[in-house]
Design a protein around this motif. Structure first.
Motif, PDB file in Angstrom:
ATOM      1  N   VAL A  80       0.801  -1.042   0.193  1.00 50.45           N
ATOM      2  CA  VAL A  80       0.091   0.056   0.131  1.00 50.45           C
ATOM      3  C   VAL A  80       0.825   1.294  -0.030  1.00 50.45           C
ATOM      4  N   LYS A  81       2.073   1.295  -0.612  1.00 54.63           N
ATOM      5  CA  LYS A  81       2.798   2.388  -0.574  1.00 54.63           C
ATOM      6  C   LYS A  81       2.431   3.463  -1.274  1.00 54.63           C
ATOM      7  N   TYR A  82       1.537   3.277  -2.334  1.00 57.29           N
ATOM      8  CA  TYR A  82       1.059   4.418  -3.143  1.00 57.29           C
ATOM      9  C   TYR A  82      -0.355   4.406  -2.952  1.00 57.29           C
ATOM     10  N   HIS A  83      -0.796   3.566  -2.070  1.00 56.58           N
ATOM     11  CA  HIS A  83      -2.284   3.822  -1.546  1.00 56.58           C
ATOM     12  C   HIS A  83      -3.306   3.485  -2.846  1.00 56.58           C
ATOM     13  N   PRO A  84      -3.183   2.216  -3.312  1.00 58.76           N
ATOM     14  CA  PRO A  84      -4.012   1.899  -4.389  1.00 58.76           C
ATOM     15  C   PRO A  84      -5.546   2.180  -3.990  1.00 58.76           C
ATOM     16  N   ARG A  85      -6.492   2.379  -4.701  1.00 61.16           N
ATOM     17  CA  ARG A  85      -7.791   2.998  -4.320  1.00 61.16           C
ATOM     18  C   ARG A  85      -8.583   1.836  -4.196  1.00 61.16           C
ATOM     19  N   VAL A  86      -8.120   0.439  -4.680  1.00 59.75           N
ATOM     20  CA  VAL A  86      -8.666  -0.744  -4.414  1.00 59.75           C
ATOM     21  C   VAL A  86      -7.948  -1.777  -3.820  1.00 59.75           C
ATOM     22  N   LEU A  87      -8.385  -2.754  -2.786  1.00 61.33           N
ATOM     23  CA  LEU A  87      -7.643  -3.733  -2.535  1.00 61.33           C
ATOM     24  C   LEU A  87      -8.557  -4.941  -2.657  1.00 61.33           C
ATOM     25  N   SER A  88      -8.069  -6.149  -2.955  1.00 59.78           N
ATOM     26  CA  SER A  88      -8.693  -7.446  -2.946  1.00 59.78           C
ATOM     27  C   SER A  88      -8.245  -8.374  -1.955  1.00 59.78           C
ATOM     28  N   HIS A  89      -9.308  -8.724  -0.913  1.00 60.00           N
ATOM     29  CA  HIS A  89      -9.062  -9.740   0.094  1.00 60.00           C
ATOM     30  C   HIS A  89     -10.110 -10.862  -0.062  1.00 60.00           C
ATOM     31  N   LYS A  90      -9.347 -12.110  -0.316  1.00 62.81           N
ATOM     32  CA  LYS A  90     -10.262 -13.492  -0.493  1.00 62.81           C
ATOM     33  C   LYS A  90     -11.533 -13.240  -1.532  1.00 62.81           C
ATOM     34  N   GLY A  91     -11.202 -12.295  -2.769  1.00 60.65           N
ATOM     35  CA  GLY A  91     -12.197 -12.280  -3.673  1.00 60.65           C
ATOM     36  C   GLY A  91     -13.033 -11.112  -3.482  1.00 60.65           C
ATOM     37  N   MET A  92     -12.978 -10.165  -2.220  1.00 63.27           N
ATOM     38  CA  MET A  92     -13.784  -9.234  -1.983  1.00 63.27           C
ATOM     39  C   MET A  92     -12.784  -7.869  -2.121  1.00 63.27           C
ATOM     40  N   SER A  93     -13.567  -6.975  -2.971  1.00 67.86           N
ATOM     41  CA  SER A  93     -13.078  -5.602  -3.227  1.00 67.86           C
ATOM     42  C   SER A  93     -13.235  -4.855  -2.042  1.00 67.86           C
ATOM     43  N   LEU A  94     -12.295  -3.996  -1.645  1.00 72.30           N
ATOM     44  CA  LEU A  94     -12.269  -3.143  -0.505  1.00 72.30           C
ATOM     45  C   LEU A  94     -11.893  -1.590  -1.144  1.00 72.30           C
ATOM     46  N   ASP A  95     -12.805  -0.636  -0.834  1.00 74.78           N
ATOM     47  CA  ASP A  95     -12.358   0.733  -1.101  1.00 74.78           C
ATOM     48  C   ASP A  95     -11.377   1.610  -0.388  1.00 74.78           C
ATOM     49  N   LEU A  96     -10.457   2.113  -0.814  1.00 73.31           N
ATOM     50  CA  LEU A  96      -9.713   3.136  -0.014  1.00 73.31           C
ATOM     51  C   LEU A  96     -10.483   3.766   0.792  1.00 73.31           C
ATOM     52  N   PHE A  97     -10.594   4.202   1.959  1.00 65.58           N
ATOM     53  CA  PHE A  97     -11.384   5.199   2.799  1.00 65.58           C
ATOM     54  C   PHE A  97     -10.335   6.279   3.349  1.00 65.58           C
ATOM     55  N   ASP A  98      -9.051   5.885   3.641  1.00 65.15           N
ATOM     56  CA  ASP A  98      -8.332   6.812   4.263  1.00 65.15           C
ATOM     57  C   ASP A  98      -6.921   6.280   4.676  1.00 65.15           C
ATOM     58  N   TYR A  99      -5.846   7.211   4.466  1.00 61.13           N
ATOM     59  CA  TYR A  99      -4.508   6.860   4.916  1.00 61.13           C
ATOM     60  C   TYR A  99      -3.798   8.088   5.561  1.00 61.13           C
ATOM     61  N   SER A 100      -3.267   7.737   6.837  1.00 58.85           N
ATOM     62  CA  SER A 100      -3.105   8.846   7.804  1.00 58.85           C
ATOM     63  C   SER A 100      -1.981   8.380   8.566  1.00 58.85           C
TER      64      SER A 100
END
Length: 408
Positions: free
Chosen positions: A117-137
């Motif tokens: 997540v070094k470049y803060h991708p807008r979407v990550l996949s976890h076990k087939g589930m897509s999750l959207d970036l809410f925040d990085y801080s």
């Protein structure tokens, strides 16, 4: 493990199943380190002590397993947002984490998956589930309590949060190491049940992964399925059913005034349908009344109705006026199949000498579509309300995020 605090003379005792590296006194927030020579004071948190909902050493049963609260960390982001993270130790030495923000709770577990997540991708996949970036801080520890198997960082924690309500994937980087946690929303009532007698904070706003009150997609699918079933059921039940006139009589007041007239028996076949009764009389500045009883000859059930027929007119202050009608109509709703007869009792005003008769006609209708369309319309309106309700709900959730998919 029993630990005395040398700053406030408070002793804390909790059985922990790990090697303690840091201990924070729940009373005065003094931080201690463990070294070969023993316990050593490091610092004291200066942030005002926050209300700790769950106490260090408090036991509870969550989802069928017994846990003990062994640690609490209060984290801070942007210097204005605070939330609590409780560490719960199970009987077999396993750990789960409860996070609380503004009365909303999340249950998390540490996972071994690694994410870039070094470049803060807008979407990550976890076990087939897509999750959207809410925040990085950058997050700091404002205060803490209890026992920890790691050294509490004094600097920043780099945190990335990805959500797909009710699920969350949180990735924290401290120095060169990274840890990932996967969690889901847990209701306040479930936490209350796990720790009975505990006063939990009130909920405010929309939680980070709080689900909407209903599943809109599934609700709409159910509504559509119900609408189709209703339509097909109506067609199937009423396919061969037609209107049927069951009574048509003209009653002379000279013979029937205030007397009961019994109709011939008739049989109705098909689905339930309304029976429409139309009555008329030559009332003129007078009234008439009819009482109708529909009697099921098989069950003895009787359904009554009464209707006034009134018509008045005149000339007052230079204007003609009239009110009422010589014709009235009413329904007996939901008449099922069966063998029936009707009794009619007509009556007129005693002083009315010109009105001689009352006409009555009863018709069993084909199945009415009115209730069906009303039901479908209601489900359609409710679907629209739920859609916009969820839209507003999600917009509130993302209001504090720089990555909101909802435009202002």
């Amino acid at each position: 493990m029993k630990v005395p605090c040398y700053q406030c003379d408070t002793t804390t005792e909790v059985n922990v199943a790990f090697e303690v590296k840091n201990f924070v006194c729940p009373n005065c927030q003094s931080v201690y380190e463990y070294h070969n020579e023993g316990l050593r004071f490091r610092q004291k948190f200066t942030h005002p002590k926050l209300f700790d909902t769950l106490k260090i050493g408090q036991a509870g049963i969550l989802r069928g397993k017994k846990y003990v609260v062994v640690g609490l960390i209060v984290k801070r982001a942007y210097n204005i947002y605070f939330w609590k993270e409780y560490t719960l130790q199970g009987e077999k030495g396993e750990y789960i984490y409860l996070s609380e923000t503004s009365g909303h709770w999340i249950l998390l577990e540490r996972i071994t998956d690694k994410y870039d997540v070094k470049y803060h991708p807008r979407v990550l996949s976890h076990k087939g589930m897509s999750l959207d970036l809410f925040d990085y801080s950058d997050v700091q520890i404002a205060t803490a309590q209890g026992y920890f198997d790691f050294e509490l960082p004094q600097g920043n924690i780099r945190m990335n949060e990805y959500i797909n309500p009710p699920y969350i994937l949180s990735i924290e980087k401290i120095g060169g190491s990274s840890e990932a946690y996967f969690g889901e929303h847990i209701s306040k009532s479930e936490v209350e049940k796990a720790f009975p007698g505990t006063s939990l904070p009130f909920k405010s706003g929309v939680g980070l992964v709080q689900p909407f009150y209903v599943n809109v997609r599934q609700t709409v699918i159910i509504f559509c399925t119900v609408a189709i079933l209703i339509l097909f059921s109506h067609i199937f039940i009423y396919a061969d059913q037609v209107k049927k006139e069951v009574m048509s009589e003209t009653l002379l007041f000279s013979q029937n005034n205030s007397k009961e007239l019994v109709s011939k028996s008739f049989e109705l076949k098909g689905g339930s349908a309304p029976m429409t009764v139309n009555v008329s009389s030559d009332v003129d500045n007078s009234w008439a009344n009819v009482q109708v009883a529909l009697i099921n000859e098989s069950t003895g059930e009787e359904r009554y109705a009464s209707k006034d027929i009134e018509y008045y007119h005149g000339y007052t202050e230079g204007e003609n006026w009239s009110e009422g009608s010589t014709n009235e109509e009413f329904n007996i709703c939901g008449v099922p199949s069966g063998k029936y007869h009707i009794t009619v009792t007509p009556q007129k005003a005693p002083e009315d000498l010109t009105n001689n008769q009352l006409r009555i006609k009863a018709t069993w209708n084909d199945g009415s579509m009115r209730n069906i369309w009303m039901t479908i319309l209601f489900m359609g309106i409710l679907s629209v309300v739920l859609f916009y309700g969820k839209y507003y709900f999600e917009k509130q959730r993302w209001a504090d995020s720089d990555n909101s998919p909802y435009s202002e």
